[in-house]
Design an enzyme around this catalytic site. Structure first.
Site, PDB file in Angstrom:
ATOM      1  N   ARG A   1      -0.852   4.041  12.920  1.00 15.05           N
ATOM      2  CA  ARG A   1       0.381   3.752  13.646  1.00 15.05           C
ATOM      3  C   ARG A   1       0.116   3.881  15.143  1.00 15.05           C
ATOM      4  O   ARG A   1      -0.762   4.638  15.555  1.00 15.05           O
ATOM      5  CB  ARG A   1       1.476   4.744  13.257  1.00 15.05           C
ATOM      6  CG  ARG A   1       1.744   4.853  11.772  1.00 15.05           C
ATOM      7  CD  ARG A   1       2.636   6.008  11.437  1.00 15.05           C
ATOM      8  NE  ARG A   1       2.777   6.210  10.005  1.00 15.05           N
ATOM      9  CZ  ARG A   1       3.367   7.263   9.435  1.00 15.05           C
ATOM     10  NH1 ARG A   1       3.879   8.219  10.208  1.00 15.05           N
ATOM     11  NH2 ARG A   1       3.454   7.353   8.125  1.00 15.05           N
TER      12      ARG A   1
ATOM     13  N   LYS B   1       4.922  -7.843  11.311  1.00 14.91           N
ATOM     14  CA  LYS B   1       4.165  -8.008  10.075  1.00 14.91           C
ATOM     15  C   LYS B   1       4.474  -9.348   9.429  1.00 14.91           C
ATOM     16  O   LYS B   1       5.623  -9.696   9.186  1.00 14.91           O
ATOM     17  CB  LYS B   1       4.469  -6.872   9.099  1.00 14.91           C
ATOM     18  CG  LYS B   1       3.575  -6.896   7.860  1.00 14.91           C
ATOM     19  CD  LYS B   1       3.603  -5.583   7.127  1.00 14.91           C
ATOM     20  CE  LYS B   1       2.687  -5.590   5.915  1.00 14.91           C
ATOM     21  NZ  LYS B   1       2.630  -4.281   5.242  1.00 14.91           N
TER      22      LYS B   1
ATOM     23  N   ARG C   1       0.833  -1.207   0.000  1.00 18.55           N
ATOM     24  CA  ARG C   1       0.000   0.000   0.000  1.00 18.55           C
ATOM     25  C   ARG C   1       0.862   1.249   0.000  1.00 18.55           C
ATOM     26  O   ARG C   1       2.011   1.250   0.426  1.00 18.55           O
ATOM     27  CB  ARG C   1      -0.907   0.032   1.246  1.00 18.55           C
ATOM     28  CG  ARG C   1      -2.119  -0.870   1.157  1.00 18.55           C
ATOM     29  CD  ARG C   1      -2.984  -0.714   2.397  1.00 18.55           C
ATOM     30  NE  ARG C   1      -3.717   0.535   2.442  1.00 18.55           N
ATOM     31  CZ  ARG C   1      -3.565   1.444   3.386  1.00 18.55           C
ATOM     32  NH1 ARG C   1      -2.677   1.306   4.334  1.00 18.55           N
ATOM     33  NH2 ARG C   1      -4.312   2.534   3.368  1.00 18.55           N
TER      34      ARG C   1
END
Length: 323
Positions: A318, A184, A119
């Site tokens: 975030r 991640k 993204r």
């Protein structure tokens, strides 16, 4: 030869270079050369003098016939498959195939991407034969406006697939990331072309770190299934087939009722619920307490001015205390 070599090693046991060479009709030196190049590219091979070489159990090259055979029966004939050894990005390939074949269900995967994308224009580390790089083309008749929540749905399908595969510590980070132990593991990139209110096409891009054990390209905390220290499935063909089978079922319900039927399942795996976060959109940033998601998949944020609802697109979430 590489595909046959990995198939021989997919049991996760040690095999000598001599034995492998005998099975393939090549010299031990040829085996060493092939595996050395794979190891230099970061593939997690284990070699021990006197014992030979060992690859992770289930590791193999991608194979369309194997994927198709593992799909749920009702999915066998749905997608036109395109598998490459190397590509710029599977999403870019999907757009080219749409231009060539028109709006029809397509599935694109590759062993390696040289310009993998995430993204907001970020690059996606894409080493050879280690991860899943997959793009699925899905035509929709309801228009792009009805696709809100699609990236969240795909993330949920990913997590449920990984849970079925034996990985139990996965969570979802709004709007498109899969985390494991806060790092991640996978990401989703949705690109939509067509009309806002009638026919459109969604290109659903998925990247999953499966066998990757090192990378100098990633500027955030990450992990892979191989590094997860869980006895889960590492066969990328199986993972793709189960994901695609689950996705087909989920998309049928999504087309009928939107994202609402999936909210509870997504929320159960929400990584940052109750945390203080910063939502960044361009040069604007809003800080507050993350309250979860709405029935359409939008973000709920408690701020000093009250509750704010924010949608996806070019928005980044975030933790407020992150550097």
């Amino acid at each position: 030869m590489l595909g046959k070599l990995l198939d021989l090693m997919s049991d996760g046991e040690f095999h000598s270079g001599e034995w492998l060479g005998q099975q393939l009709g090549v010299s031990r030196a040829a085996i060493w050369k092939t595996l050395k190049k794979l190891e230099d590219d970061g593939y997690p091979l284990h070699s021990v003098r006197g014992k030979g070489y060992r690859a992770p159990k289930g590791a193999s090259l991608l194979n369309v016939e194997r994927i198709t055979r593992l799909l749920a029966e009702e999915c066998h004939a749905k997608w036109q498959w395109h598998l490459t050894s190397e590509i710029d990005s599977t999403n870019a390939q999907a757009h080219r195939l749409i231009s060539r074949f028109g709006p029809r269900p397509l599935a694109c995967s590759s062993e390696q991407q040289i310009s993998g994308r995430g993204r907001r224009g970020r690059s996606w580390a894409s080493p050879f034969a280690q991860n899943i790089y997959l793009s699925v083309v899905e035509p929709f008749e309801t228009g792009a406006q009805a696709l809100e929540g699609l990236s969240l749905l795909v993330g949920l399908v990913l997590v449920e697939t990984l849970e079925e595969a034996g990985y139990q510590r996965c969570q979802l980070k709004w709007p498109n990331d899969v985390l494991m132990d806060g790092r991640k593991l996978a990401g989703v990139l949705i690109e939509v072309a067509g009309d806002l209110s009638s026919e459109c096409i969604a290109v659903i891009g998925v990247g999953i770190n499966v066998l990757m054990s090192r990378s100098e390209q990633i500027d955030q905390q990450w992990t892979s299934l191989y590094l997860a220290s869980q006895a889960g499935e590492l066969d990328r063909n199986w993972l793709i087939a189960r994901f695609m089978s689950r996705l087909e079922v989920a998309l049928a319900l999504f087309r009928q009722d939107g994202f609402l039927p999936f909210v509870a399942r997504w929320s159960e795996r929400d990584a940052w619920i109750g945390r203080t976060v910063r939502v960044v959109s361009g040069s604007n940033a809003t800080e507050g307490t993350y309250l979860g998601i709405t029935g359409s998949g939008a973000l709920r944020l408690s701020t000093g001015a009250g509750e704010v609802v924010m949608h996806g697109g070019e928005v980044s979430l975030r933790l407020a205390d992150a550097s």
